[in-house]
Scaffold this active site. Sequence first.
Site, PDB file in Angstrom:
ATOM      1  N   ASP A 210      -6.826  -3.287  -6.980  1.00 56.21           N
ATOM      2  CA  ASP A 210      -7.419  -3.714  -6.005  1.00 56.21           C
ATOM      3  C   ASP A 210      -7.971  -4.952  -6.154  1.00 56.21           C
ATOM      4  O   ASP A 210      -7.837  -5.555  -7.118  1.00 56.21           O
ATOM      5  CB  ASP A 210      -8.669  -2.693  -5.599  1.00 56.21           C
ATOM      6  CG  ASP A 210      -9.476  -3.032  -4.152  1.00 56.21           C
ATOM      7  OD1 ASP A 210      -8.991  -2.624  -2.951  1.00 56.21           O
ATOM      8  OD2 ASP A 210     -10.163  -4.053  -4.328  1.00 56.21           O
TER       9      ASP A 210
ATOM     10  N   ARG B 170      -3.120   6.180  -0.703  1.00 54.77           N
ATOM     11  CA  ARG B 170      -3.906   7.099   0.188  1.00 54.77           C
ATOM     12  C   ARG B 170      -3.085   7.993   1.072  1.00 54.77           C
ATOM     13  O   ARG B 170      -3.439   8.923   1.707  1.00 54.77           O
ATOM     14  CB  ARG B 170      -4.747   6.388   1.144  1.00 54.77           C
ATOM     15  CG  ARG B 170      -4.017   5.052   1.491  1.00 54.77           C
ATOM     16  CD  ARG B 170      -5.152   4.098   1.958  1.00 54.77           C
ATOM     17  NE  ARG B 170      -4.437   2.894   3.055  1.00 54.77           N
ATOM     18  CZ  ARG B 170      -4.990   2.110   3.497  1.00 54.77           C
ATOM     19  NH1 ARG B 170      -6.326   2.011   3.924  1.00 54.77           N
ATOM     20  NH2 ARG B 170      -4.371   1.117   4.354  1.00 54.77           N
TER      21      ARG B 170
ATOM     22  N   ARG C 244      -6.468  11.463  -7.803  1.00 57.04           N
ATOM     23  CA  ARG C 244      -7.712  11.025  -7.951  1.00 57.04           C
ATOM     24  C   ARG C 244      -8.876  11.621  -7.790  1.00 57.04           C
ATOM     25  O   ARG C 244     -10.048  11.245  -7.633  1.00 57.04           O
ATOM     26  CB  ARG C 244      -7.528   9.907  -6.926  1.00 57.04           C
ATOM     27  CG  ARG C 244      -7.502   8.480  -7.374  1.00 57.04           C
ATOM     28  CD  ARG C 244      -7.979   7.515  -6.571  1.00 57.04           C
ATOM     29  NE  ARG C 244      -9.257   7.747  -6.142  1.00 57.04           N
ATOM     30  CZ  ARG C 244     -10.002   7.229  -5.164  1.00 57.04           C
ATOM     31  NH1 ARG C 244      -9.169   6.705  -4.108  1.00 57.04           N
ATOM     32  NH2 ARG C 244     -11.393   7.339  -4.711  1.00 57.04           N
TER      33      ARG C 244
ATOM     34  N   ARG D  69       0.717  -1.138  -0.161  1.00 55.54           N
ATOM     35  CA  ARG D  69      -0.117  -0.051   0.011  1.00 55.54           C
ATOM     36  C   ARG D  69       0.942   1.350  -0.020  1.00 55.54           C
ATOM     37  O   ARG D  69       0.444   2.290   0.409  1.00 55.54           O
ATOM     38  CB  ARG D  69      -1.010   0.060   1.208  1.00 55.54           C
ATOM     39  CG  ARG D  69      -2.235  -1.187   1.098  1.00 55.54           C
ATOM     40  CD  ARG D  69      -3.052  -1.113   2.251  1.00 55.54           C
ATOM     41  NE  ARG D  69      -4.066  -2.079   2.135  1.00 55.54           N
ATOM     42  CZ  ARG D  69      -4.533  -2.472   3.066  1.00 55.54           C
ATOM     43  NH1 ARG D  69      -4.448  -2.023   4.412  1.00 55.54           N
ATOM     44  NH2 ARG D  69      -5.659  -3.601   2.976  1.00 55.54           N
TER      45      ARG D  69
ATOM     46  N   TYR E  45     -15.276 -11.813   0.392  1.00 54.86           N
ATOM     47  CA  TYR E  45     -15.879 -10.621  -0.059  1.00 54.86           C
ATOM     48  C   TYR E  45     -17.200 -10.791  -0.807  1.00 54.86           C
ATOM     49  O   TYR E  45     -18.185 -10.203  -0.482  1.00 54.86           O
ATOM     50  CB  TYR E  45     -15.097  -9.519  -0.789  1.00 54.86           C
ATOM     51  CG  TYR E  45     -14.122  -8.602   0.168  1.00 54.86           C
ATOM     52  CD1 TYR E  45     -14.703  -7.873   0.655  1.00 54.86           C
ATOM     53  CD2 TYR E  45     -12.961  -8.924   0.184  1.00 54.86           C
ATOM     54  CE1 TYR E  45     -13.900  -6.985   1.580  1.00 54.86           C
ATOM     55  CE2 TYR E  45     -11.938  -8.198   1.052  1.00 54.86           C
ATOM     56  CZ  TYR E  45     -12.415  -7.144   1.631  1.00 54.86           C
ATOM     57  OH  TYR E  45     -11.859  -5.998   2.342  1.00 54.86           O
TER      58      TYR E  45
END
Length: 346
Positions: free
Chosen positions: A73, A28, A37, A24, A151
Amino acid sequence: MADASLLQELRGVRAATPSVWFMRQAGRSLPEYRALREGTTMLDSCVRPDMAAEITVQPVRRHGVDAGIFFSDIVVPARLAGLGVEIRPGVGPVFDHPIRTEADVDALPALGEDYEAALDPIREAVRLTVAELGTTPLIGFAGAPFTVASYMVEGGPSRDHLRTRALMRSRPEVWARLATWVSELSGRFLRAQVLAGASAVQLFDSWVGALSAEQYLAHVQPHSAAALAHVADLPVPRIHFGVGASHLLTPMLEAGATVMGVDHRLRLDRALEILPAGTPVQGNLDPAVLFTSEQARFAEARDVLAAGAAASGHVVNLGHGVPPETEPQVLTDLVSFLHEQGARPA
């Protein structure tokens, strides 16, 4: 690219200085990512080749890490296959229709030529990224069958994965069909990245630590093996990583990995006692040290290097991903510190 120090470590050949990248690292925590983004959803950014390439390169440019990790992702392949899924801010991936019955599995789209064509933006993004990275390797990425299927069964994030674990027991044939579909989905996603230029791959199993070793062997390992088999004929290292999966290190390696990622819950020297001799490892700084003093961070980094010194190869990483609140300069300084540590024993 074969001479890159990170790839040497992943192949069990010690390099002159430590190699490091962070799970990661792209995204972010970086202000340039947030600016790029703005106005674009997470999943849309993953399938726009120019944007995905730029996001992948940003942390390499800023931090000087030794590899890029392809910005994606774990649910991107499902979206490309035609499933309704979105990433809700503050929640995570949410599927329109959970998969819980045989009829639900029957309704899954066939993974034929349409899916292969849908992977074209991924191939283009990888090509753009590799061209920009130059001599820095790119690591391809996919979610492992258990985590992606979980998921799908739960419909979204879950703390305990009760529906998934119950499905394994009550309808093992339904679970097996779903996991087989996901292994094909993720495996072909990995292969597309490698054929477009990725130099290594990582299969990421976020939730596998929820399973016992018996459940993993019976219901998950064959499907992870099927996913990794899609790139087994290609000359790239295959990293397998699970969260809270210290009790699964050996069976996860035996699913077809060539490198084991170890999270921060187990010291690397202990992991090396469990794993077969000669296994390269990746990890495993606790992400919490990113919020401590520089002295504490550097001390833990030295400890991780020492714990991994006996490995045939060791790539430094966090024991999980970069938290979104991380101050970018902390990562930059940590990379510089690691690179300054010099040669390590073979």
